[in-house]
Motif scaffolding. Structure first.
Motif: not given
Length: 460
Positions: A305-323, A396-405
């Motif tokens: 995908g578009n790697m230039q997106l990494l140069k813009r302001p970045l904000f995490s989205l993680v929804c926790h059950r406690a919230d 932009l899609e990022i993966s830390p994993w080995e590909y598994e069919y």
């Protein structure tokens, strides 16, 4: 009973067969809807070429389309003859592309023919048309043409004919096969999935043009290293789970789950494996001052995908059950930074709430960076809306994993009382069984934090 040598050959053949070409043991291949893909041997673009404008709507004179060669037209004619040879099979959609083809086949109830027999007959018919184009006279000793094998001619009586092709289906004694051995099939369950397959087949020429006019958007960046993406950082993510953090044995088991290939989760699916790359570093030994090259391994990531997106302001989205009770506040804050600060939202889309917010961002054509739960195959392309978001430089899609069919596994949808849900057709409503594990979630959420350089509660 099979001999040990025969068993060894069968296992060797199964091991050499790509997972995508293996049949799903849970599917009934004599009934249902199947999206089938066949590839031309050597990926040679002998069936046609793509022309048109990717921005022009379907039905217009310059809309994307595949202009077929003589061989491509013959293959299209063979597709049309499938129902005449297999009365319980209908072709609901099909398209011939330069180096492959797609078909949506409906195997009707009451039929006993396996999908493989339908495809095998089709592939044979296409190879015959291929031989005609090559000028190979294959009819002279074909039984349907009144031909006689050499053995028949010598004995003066009927005798077994020579095999039409070798065991690997690479070529017959008459000529080469048009398609590679095997085929890929995906079963479509429910009207929604069937319509998605129809659209996929219909949009193939358009996507072909897009991927070739914007190749950088769809190029897979392999084995990318980050100074901050380390085993220590990964373990920190695992220990965000208080149960793992409190028990050393659980930490060891969690690390094993994400680093040992072939480990299966509680549902029997193979868990994803972190991708590592071996590199050589120079270190000084304690016995002398001579520098020695020592092999080390480090975790790596892959991007599409578009790697230039990494140069813009970045904000995490993680929804926790406690919230959960603060979900509306979190959603409002995420949408606000995306709209007013041109912020890029980084998320793993693990929870339904995260996916709902991402859908809203996609509807507004806002950029998103998603940490994926699988690696990228050699021919990987994003699908559906994600494809057009990548083409529009909004994803932009990022993966830390080995590909598994992975083949999708389904289960009945249940209501709040735990009873199966029946759809409008009177059939069970089905949903996909998630293959993601808690350990994978923890690792992906840690990568989200690393990319965004923000804690999960920045929105509070």
């Amino acid at each position: 009973m099979l001999t040990p040598e025969q068993i060894a050959k069968i296992r060797a053949k199964e091991a050499a067969t790509p997972d995508a070409l293996k049949r799903d043991p849970l599917s009934k291949y004599t009934e249902g809807w199947f999206h089938v893909t066949l590839n031309v041997r050597g990926e040679a673009p002998v069936l046609g070429f793509i022309t048109g404008n990717a921005e022009v709507a379907d039905g217009m004179p310059d809309a994307p389309r595949c202009v077929l060669t003589e061989l491509g037209r013959k293959v299209e004619e063979v597709i049309a003859t499938i129902p005449s040879f297999h009365k319980y099979t209908s072709v609901e959609a099909a398209i011939v592309m330069p180096n492959h083809l797609h078909m949506l086949l409906h195997l009707l109830p009451g039929g006993k023919e396996h999908l493989g027999k339908v495809i095998g007959g089709f592939m044979g018919g296409c190879s015959h048309e291929y031989w005609d184009v090559l000028g190979i006279d294959w009819r002279k000793d074909h039984p349907t043409q009144g031909g006689m094998s050499k053995a028949d001619d010598q004995r003066g009586a009927a005798a077994p004919r020579l095999p039409d092709r070798d065991r690997d289906h690479t070529r017959s004694f008459r000529g080469p096969s048009l398609f590679v051995r095997g085929y890929n099939d995906v079963e479509a369950i429910g009207e929604d999935e069937i319509e998605i397959k129809r659209q996929y087949i219909r949009n193939n020429p358009r996507k072909w043009l897009i991927t070739r006019t914007a190749p950088d958007c769809f190029r897979i960046h392999r084995n990318m290293k980050s100074a901050n993406w380390t085993p220590e950082r990964i373990m920190l993510g695992l220990c965000a789970d208080r149960f793992i953090a409190a028990d050393h044995n659980r930490q060891v088991e969690a690390w094993r789950q994400i680093t040992t290939k072939g480990i299966r989760n509680s549902r029997g699916k193979v868990s994803a494996t972190l991708k590592f790359q071996t590199s050589t570093t120079t270190t000084a030994t304690t016995t002398n001052t001579t520098a020695a090259a020592m092999p080390t391994t480090c975790p790596v990531i892959e991007l599409v995908g578009n790697m230039q997106l990494l140069k813009r302001p970045l904000f995490s989205l993680v929804c926790h059950r406690a919230d959960a009770h603060l979900y509306e506040q979190q959603k409002a804050a995420v949408l606000k930074v995306a709209r007013e600060q041109e912020g890029v939202i980084v998320t793993a889309c693990v929870s339904p709430k995260e996916r709902d917010i991402v859908k809203m961002l996609q509807q507004e054509l806002r950029p998103v960076i998603e940490v994926m739960d699988n690696g990228f195959s050699e021919k990987y392309k994003p699908t559906g809306k994600d494809f057009y978001a990548v083409a529009g430089a909004r994803r932009l899609e990022i993966s830390p994993w080995e590909y598994e069919y992975r083949r999708r596994e389904m289960r009945p949808v249940k209501d709040e009382q735990g009873k199966p849900v029946i759809n409008a057709d009177g059939k069970l409503e089905m949903e996909e069984i998630p293959g993601i594990t808690r350990e994978m979630c923890m690792v992906m959420n840690e990568l989200v934090r690393l990319i965004a350089k923000r804690e999960d509660d920045w929105w509070k």
